[in-house]
Write a protein that holds these residues in place. Sequence first.
Motif, mmCIF file in Angstrom:
data_model
loop_
_atom_site.group_PDB
_atom_site.id
_atom_site.type_symbol
_atom_site.label_atom_id
_atom_site.label_comp_id
_atom_site.label_asym_id
_atom_site.label_seq_id
_atom_site.Cartn_x
_atom_site.Cartn_y
_atom_site.Cartn_z
ATOM 1 N N ASP A 80 0.822 -1.211 0.000
ATOM 2 C CA ASP A 80 0.000 0.000 0.000
ATOM 3 C C ASP A 80 0.856 1.261 0.000
ATOM 4 O O ASP A 80 1.923 1.312 0.622
ATOM 5 C CB ASP A 80 -0.909 0.014 1.228
ATOM 6 C CG ASP A 80 -1.910 -1.131 1.212
ATOM 7 O OD1 ASP A 80 -2.218 -1.622 0.108
ATOM 8 O OD2 ASP A 80 -2.376 -1.528 2.301
ATOM 9 N N TYR A 81 0.353 2.276 -0.682
ATOM 10 C CA TYR A 81 0.975 3.604 -0.709
ATOM 11 C C TYR A 81 -0.066 4.634 -0.308
ATOM 12 O O TYR A 81 -1.271 4.425 -0.474
ATOM 13 C CB TYR A 81 1.530 3.913 -2.102
ATOM 14 C CG TYR A 81 2.730 3.066 -2.459
ATOM 15 C CD1 TYR A 81 4.016 3.528 -2.218
ATOM 16 C CD2 TYR A 81 2.577 1.797 -3.005
ATOM 17 C CE1 TYR A 81 5.135 2.749 -2.532
ATOM 18 C CE2 TYR A 81 3.680 1.006 -3.310
ATOM 19 C CZ TYR A 81 4.944 1.493 -3.066
ATOM 20 O OH TYR A 81 6.040 0.717 -3.371
ATOM 21 N N ILE A 83 -0.234 7.724 -1.651
ATOM 22 C CA ILE A 83 -0.643 8.426 -2.866
ATOM 23 C C ILE A 83 -0.055 7.704 -4.073
ATOM 24 O O ILE A 83 1.091 7.255 -4.045
ATOM 25 C CB ILE A 83 -0.162 9.896 -2.851
ATOM 26 C CG1 ILE A 83 -0.859 10.685 -1.742
ATOM 27 C CG2 ILE A 83 -0.409 10.572 -4.206
ATOM 28 C CD1 ILE A 83 -0.362 12.111 -1.585
ATOM 29 N N TYR A 84 -0.862 7.614 -5.133
ATOM 30 C CA TYR A 84 -0.427 7.049 -6.406
ATOM 31 C C TYR A 84 -0.341 8.205 -7.412
ATOM 32 O O TYR A 84 -1.294 8.959 -7.577
ATOM 33 C CB TYR A 84 -1.406 5.977 -6.883
ATOM 34 C CG TYR A 84 -1.384 4.741 -6.013
ATOM 35 C CD1 TYR A 84 -0.719 3.586 -6.421
ATOM 36 C CD2 TYR A 84 -2.000 4.742 -4.761
ATOM 37 C CE1 TYR A 84 -0.682 2.451 -5.611
ATOM 38 C CE2 TYR A 84 -1.957 3.609 -3.941
ATOM 39 C CZ TYR A 84 -1.298 2.483 -4.369
ATOM 40 O OH TYR A 84 -1.251 1.365 -3.562
ATOM 41 N N HIS A 85 0.821 8.334 -8.054
ATOM 42 C CA HIS A 85 1.079 9.494 -8.906
ATOM 43 C C HIS A 85 1.494 9.022 -10.302
ATOM 44 O O HIS A 85 2.619 8.542 -10.487
ATOM 45 C CB HIS A 85 2.179 10.357 -8.278
ATOM 46 C CG HIS A 85 2.332 11.697 -8.920
ATOM 47 N ND1 HIS A 85 2.898 12.770 -8.260
ATOM 48 C CD2 HIS A 85 2.008 12.156 -10.153
ATOM 49 C CE1 HIS A 85 2.913 13.819 -9.063
ATOM 50 N NE2 HIS A 85 2.387 13.465 -10.229
ATOM 51 N N ALA A 101 -5.191 2.234 -7.380
ATOM 52 C CA ALA A 101 -5.447 3.251 -6.350
ATOM 53 C C ALA A 101 -6.897 3.187 -5.889
ATOM 54 O O ALA A 101 -7.182 3.270 -4.677
ATOM 55 C CB ALA A 101 -5.117 4.639 -6.894
ATOM 56 N N ARG A 102 -7.801 3.023 -6.840
ATOM 57 C CA ARG A 102 -9.220 2.946 -6.467
ATOM 58 C C ARG A 102 -9.529 1.678 -5.676
ATOM 59 O O ARG A 102 -10.299 1.710 -4.710
ATOM 60 C CB ARG A 102 -10.090 2.997 -7.726
ATOM 61 C CG ARG A 102 -10.169 4.377 -8.345
ATOM 62 C CD ARG A 102 -11.052 4.346 -9.559
ATOM 63 N NE ARG A 102 -11.129 5.644 -10.199
ATOM 64 C CZ ARG A 102 -11.615 5.840 -11.421
ATOM 65 N NH1 ARG A 102 -12.035 4.805 -12.134
ATOM 66 N NH2 ARG A 102 -11.672 7.039 -11.927
ATOM 67 N N LYS A 104 -7.676 0.243 -3.667
ATOM 68 C CA LYS A 104 -7.144 0.425 -2.320
ATOM 69 C C LYS A 104 -7.739 1.648 -1.626
ATOM 70 O O LYS A 104 -7.358 1.987 -0.496
ATOM 71 C CB LYS A 104 -5.620 0.536 -2.377
ATOM 72 C CG LYS A 104 -4.937 -0.750 -2.846
ATOM 73 C CD LYS A 104 -3.433 -0.567 -2.965
ATOM 74 C CE LYS A 104 -2.746 -1.870 -3.341
ATOM 75 N NZ LYS A 104 -2.779 -2.854 -2.242
ATOM 76 N N ARG A 106 -7.288 4.791 -2.243
ATOM 77 C CA ARG A 106 -6.243 5.774 -1.986
ATOM 78 C C ARG A 106 -6.293 6.878 -3.053
ATOM 79 O O ARG A 106 -6.706 6.644 -4.193
ATOM 80 C CB ARG A 106 -4.848 5.125 -1.998
ATOM 81 C CG ARG A 106 -4.651 4.018 -0.990
ATOM 82 C CD ARG A 106 -5.055 4.442 0.411
ATOM 83 N NE ARG A 106 -4.283 5.612 0.857
ATOM 84 C CZ ARG A 106 -4.660 6.417 1.852
ATOM 85 N NH1 ARG A 106 -5.805 6.208 2.472
ATOM 86 N NH2 ARG A 106 -3.898 7.428 2.208
ATOM 87 N N TYR A 108 -5.141 9.586 -5.926
ATOM 88 C CA TYR A 108 -4.163 9.542 -7.017
ATOM 89 C C TYR A 108 -4.077 10.904 -7.693
ATOM 90 O O TYR A 108 -5.008 11.716 -7.648
ATOM 91 C CB TYR A 108 -4.489 8.446 -8.025
ATOM 92 C CG TYR A 108 -5.812 8.607 -8.747
ATOM 93 C CD1 TYR A 108 -5.906 9.322 -9.942
ATOM 94 C CD2 TYR A 108 -6.973 7.987 -8.264
ATOM 95 C CE1 TYR A 108 -7.107 9.453 -10.624
ATOM 96 C CE2 TYR A 108 -8.181 8.113 -8.928
ATOM 97 C CZ TYR A 108 -8.244 8.848 -10.105
ATOM 98 O OH TYR A 108 -9.439 8.982 -10.769
#
Length: 377
Positions: A80-81, A83-85, A101-102, A104, A106, A108
Amino acid sequence: MKVIHSGTLDVNFGGPAMSTYLSILGSRHVGIDAQMFMYQLPKDGRLRGDNIPIHYTPAPIVPKILYSPNYKKDLRRLGDYDIYHTQNIWTFPTYGMIDVAREKNRPYIVTPRGMLYPQDIQKSNVWLKRFSLRYRLLDDMNRAACILTTCDEEMRHCRELGVTSPIAVIPNPIDIRDIPLKKQDDVFRLAYLGRLSRRKNVESLIYAFAEHRQQLNDAELIIIGGGDQDYENFLKSETARLKLTNVKFLGFLSGEEKDKALASASVVAMPSEFENFGNVVPEGLMRRIPCIATKGAPWAELETHRCGWWVDYNQQAIADAILQAKSLSRSELEAMGERGRLLMEENYAVDKIAAKLKSLYEWILGESEKPSFVYEQ
């Protein structure tokens, strides 16, 4: 804070690879655990740098859209992070990272890298891009925590396409180094640096040398870069047709070779049709070399900081700027270069951009107030 980036660090992708690398490197210097997730390099690939954590996934099986069935699976395996960029659009890694990202739940960020300029949309695969915007990409962007653009004009193009999410305007970071190499002669030498493609309008420099042959007879034009082989052949054939012996093609250069070539330049020119940033200009200013850029690029600071020329996108304006530069003394050009270097140090250094990225990430995670460079509709 952990942030994972998608895109590429392959030098063959020019400015985007460099700015992605420096963004991650700078983020790590300000305490962010920033990492890179990318496809394995091709045989002719080479990393911009390896002083950051890089996670690889096997090369795509559909190169045109960069599709790989392993992409999302391998990204999930990294854990897990916060933020996803994603550092690109139109290709599968963008959609794959957004999907993960969705999954999880989280946030982006999407960085379009100039690919939503009308001119860029129109240059190739127009139908596919329009289809993607309508049925996927626009929705993805409007569900993003933020869109990151490099200038106000790029933000405007995003809004005109229907992007409603917050937009941050942060320029690319520049690796500001002290390069001991200095110009060793008094020859006025104009340099083009960058990828060779038709929107770069390199022929305008060749035509200026031909049209003003008498005034520029003792000057040189050096063209540093590679890319579109058909376009490069066209440029060389025009040079031969016009019987110009003071135009030199140096090919793709990097490292010390590039530094030596640029050290010989009096002025750097970027005559592009459009640029969302244009790394050529800071490459010159960082080296204390004045620059010429067209108004297709966001470099009004060349005029406001008196370190170059920001001109209309037409042949006459580009040629006039070259002649004006040629008319200046070496000391006057050096003074312009010093002002350009100061501009880079104050506004574009890696640590300055990293601080902005950190405040952006903290805002997205609810840890700080909205930065002044973030604009909501």
